[in-house]
Design an enzyme around this catalytic site. Structure first.
Site, PDB file in Angstrom:
ATOM      1  N   GLU A 181       0.674  -1.080   0.031  1.00  0.00           N
ATOM      2  CA  GLU A 181      -0.028   0.118  -0.018  1.00  0.00           C
ATOM      3  C   GLU A 181       0.961   1.229   0.047  1.00  0.00           C
ATOM      4  OE1 GLU A 181      -4.109  -1.528   1.907  1.00  0.00           O
ATOM      5  OE2 GLU A 181      -2.732  -0.618   3.467  1.00  0.00           O
ATOM      6  N   GLU A 378      -5.712  -7.774  -1.169  1.00  0.00           N
ATOM      7  CA  GLU A 378      -6.273  -7.634   0.141  1.00  0.00           C
ATOM      8  C   GLU A 378      -7.732  -7.185  -0.335  1.00  0.00           C
ATOM      9  OE1 GLU A 378      -4.721  -4.941   3.109  1.00  0.00           O
ATOM     10  OE2 GLU A 378      -2.694  -5.637   2.582  1.00  0.00           O
TER      11      GLU A 378
END
Length: 479
Positions: A181, A378
C-alpha cells in the site's frame, strides 16, 4: 457470470508485524510496528509532535509484540489454510528479522531460517507463497538514525535486504511485491515511510521524496529478481479506493479527478510505466513545491524506466466520494482515506463503506490504464465476531461481503480484465493495523485473544471457513 481461470490464485493474506509476534526472538530487531501502541488512538499518539519512538510499557500495550504468535504456531495455521484449499498464501517478511537494525552488512541467519521453514511448510501443501518484501514494517533504527524513507541512504539498505531474500527464496517463490500500500503515505506516512510529525510528516515534500526513494529501491528489487529468475513476477502494491464525485457538479467532478490522480494513480504510474506522469507538477504544486526540489538523479530515472513491475497488486476495501461544494456533509471513515458518506452505500462496524461494484470498477480502471495483470491481494470485512459457547462464529455478514466482491471480480473478468488471484485480508484473525485491536476481525479462523491480550490463542473455524473452502473447491462456481 464469467468462470474463473483454471490457474486462479485463491488464498488469503497476512502481514508479519500483525500476526507473527516473537518481536524480540532469534535476533530480531525492533520495527516501527513494535512501538505502535494498541487501541483506536494509536496513530493519534504517534503523531504527537513530541513522539520519540520509544516503548513505554507503563502507559501502553503493544499488541504487535505477540500478534497471534504465528511465529510459534505457523505449522498449525498453514495446515488450516491447506484445509481450506489455498492455492496461494500472501505473507510478508519482517525486514527487522533479516536485518535487525537495517544497516548491517550481513543478515541474521536465524531470521532467514524462520522463512525457510515457513515457505517449506506452504510448499508441503502445494500452497504458492506470495511475498511482500516490506509490509508496514521497517527496522526502527532506520527511522531513529536516518529519519525514515526521506533519506536516500535507505535505498541501499532496502536493496541489500531485497537481494538477500530474493536470492534465498526465488527458486521456491515466484510471486513478490515490493512495498505494501505504498500510496497510503499520502494520508498516513507512518507505517509505509516511517514519518510522523516529529520527523517531517507534515511537509508533503518529505513524503514525495520518500516515495521517490522507494520507487528507486523497488526498481532495484525488480532488476535483482529478474536477474535471478526471468519468469519471476514482482509487482507493486497499491491501496485502491475507487473515487467518485459526490454528484454531477463539475467542481466535484474535477476534485474527484485530482484526488484520483494524487492517490490512486501516482504511485502506480511511476512503478508500472517507469516514468513520472504528466500531472506530477500539478500534484506537487498543490503542496507548495516542485519536482525539481526533490533529490532525483538521472540514474534514478533510468533504473525506473528500465525496471517496471510485472503486475499490479492492490487492496480494496471501500470506495470514496469527493465533495468540495458542501462542507456540511458528514465524512466517512475508511482505510486511511477520506471522503464523504455515500448515501447509496452501507458501512461496516468501523464505518468503512461497503461497495462491491467499486471493486469491479477498480479492476477495469487499473487494467485499462496499465494493460498488466491485476491481483486483488487484500479485501475483507473487519467486524465484531461473537463466538457461541462452542467458540463458533456464524459470520454470515462476512460471507455476504466476500461473495459480493468475488462476484464483482467475476464481472471484471467478463469485462476482459486478467485477474491473477484473490487473497482476502486477514484470513486468520490478527492485530488490526489501523486500530491495534483484535476485536476488529477479518479471518475465516477465530483466534481466542482479546484487545487486552488475554485469551488462549486457540484457533477455531468460523462459518466462513467451510464456505470459502467450497468456493475454492469449485473455482468460484459455488458462492
Amino acid at each position: 457470470m464469467s468462470k474463473f481461470p483454471k490457474n486462479f490464485l485463491w488464498g488469503g493474506a497476512t502481514a508479519a508485524n500483525q500476526l507473527e509476534g516473537g518481536y524480540d526472538q532469534d535476533g530480531k530487531g525492533l520495527s516501527i510496528a513494535d512501538v505502535l501502541p494498541g487501541g483506536p488512538k494509536r496513530f493519534e499518539i504517534v503523531n504527537q509532535p513530541d513522539f520519540d519512538w520509544k516503548i513505554d510499557n507503563d502507559k501502553y500495550r503493544y499488541p504487535n509484540h505477540l500478534g497471534i504468535d504465528h511465529y510459534h504456531r505457523y505449522q498449525e495455521d498453514i495446515k488450516l489454510f491447506a484445509e481450506m484449499g489455498f492455492k496461494c498464501y500472501r505473507f510478508s517478511i519482517a525486514w527487522s528479522r533479516i536485518f535487525p537494525q537495517g544497516d548491517e552488512s550481513q543478515p541474521n541467519e536465524a531470521g532467514l531460517k524462520f522463512y525457510d521453514k515457513l515457505i517449506k511448510e506452504c510448499l508441503k501443501y502445494g500452497i504458492e507463497p506470495v511475498i511482500t518484501i516490506s509490509h508496514y514494517e521497517m527496522p526502527l533504527n532506520l527511522v531513529t538514525k536516518y529519519g525514515g524513507w526521506k533519506n536516500r541512504e535507505l535505498i541501499k539498505f532496502y536493496e541489500r535486504y531485497a537481494s538477500v531474500v530474493l536470492h534465498r527464496y526465488a527458486k521456491d517463490v515466484k510471486y513478490w511485491m515490493t512495498f505494501n500500500e505504498i500510496n497510503s503515505a499520502l494520508h498516513f506516512p507512518v507505517m509505509g515511510q516511517g514519518l510522523v510529525k516529529s520527523n517531517g510528516a507534515d511537509d508533503k515534500k518529505n513524503i514525495y521524496q520518500a516515495w521517490h526513494n522507494q520507487f528507486v529501491a523497488g526498481a532495484k528489487a525488480v532488476k535483482i529478481a529478474h536477474s535471478i529468475r526471468p519468469d519471476l513476477m514482482i509487482g507493486c502494491m497499491l491501496l485502491y479506493a475507487t473515487t467518485y464525485a459526490y454528484d454531477s457538479n463539475p467542481a466535484n467532478q474535477l476534485a474527484a479527478l485530482k484526488e484520483n490522480q494524487a492517490f490512486n494513480q501516482f504511485c502506480g504510474d511511476v512503478q508500472v510505466r517507469g516514468t513520472y506522469p504528466v500531472y506530477t507538477e500539478s500534484v506537487m504544486n498543490r503542496y507548495g513545491f516542485s519536482f525539481k526540489d526533490l533529490d532525483v538523479t538521472a540514474d534514478d530515472l533510468k533504473i525506473l524506466k528500465e525496471n517496471p513491475v510485472d503486475y499490479i497488486g492492490f487492496s480494496y476495501y471501500m470506495s470514496t466520494a469527493i465533495n468540495v461544494t458542501d462542507k456540511s456533509l458528514a465524512t466517512a471513515n475508511g482505510n486511511l482515506v477520506g471522503g464523504v458518506k455515500n448515501p447509496f452505500l452501507k458501512a461496516s462496524d468501523w464505518g468503512w463503506q461497503i461497495d462491491p461494484t467499486g471493486l469491479r470498477i477498480a479492476l477495469n480502471e487499473l487494467y485499462n490504464r496499465y494493460q498488466k495483470p491485476v491481483f486483488v491481494v487484500e479485501n475483507g470485512l473487519g467486524a465484531k465476531d461473537e463466538p457461541d459457547e462452542n467458540n463458533f462464529v456464524q459470520d454470515d455478514y462476512r460471507i455476504d461481503y466476500l461473495r459480493k466482491h468475488i462476484e464483482a471480480i467475476s464481472g471484471a473478468i467478463d469485462d476482459g480484465v486478467p485477474v491473477m488471484g484473490y487473497t482476502p485480508w486477514g484470513c486468520i484473525d490478527l492485530v488490526s493495523a489501523s486500530t491495534g485491536q483484535m476485536s476488529k476481525r477479518y479471518g475465516f479462523i477465530y483466534v481466542d485473544l482479546d484487545d487486552d491480550g488475554k485469551g488462549s490463542l486457540n484457533r477455531y473455524k468460523k462459518a466462513s471457513f467451510s464456505w470459502y473452502k467450497k468456493v475454492i473447491e469449485t473455482n468460484g462456481e459455488s458462492l
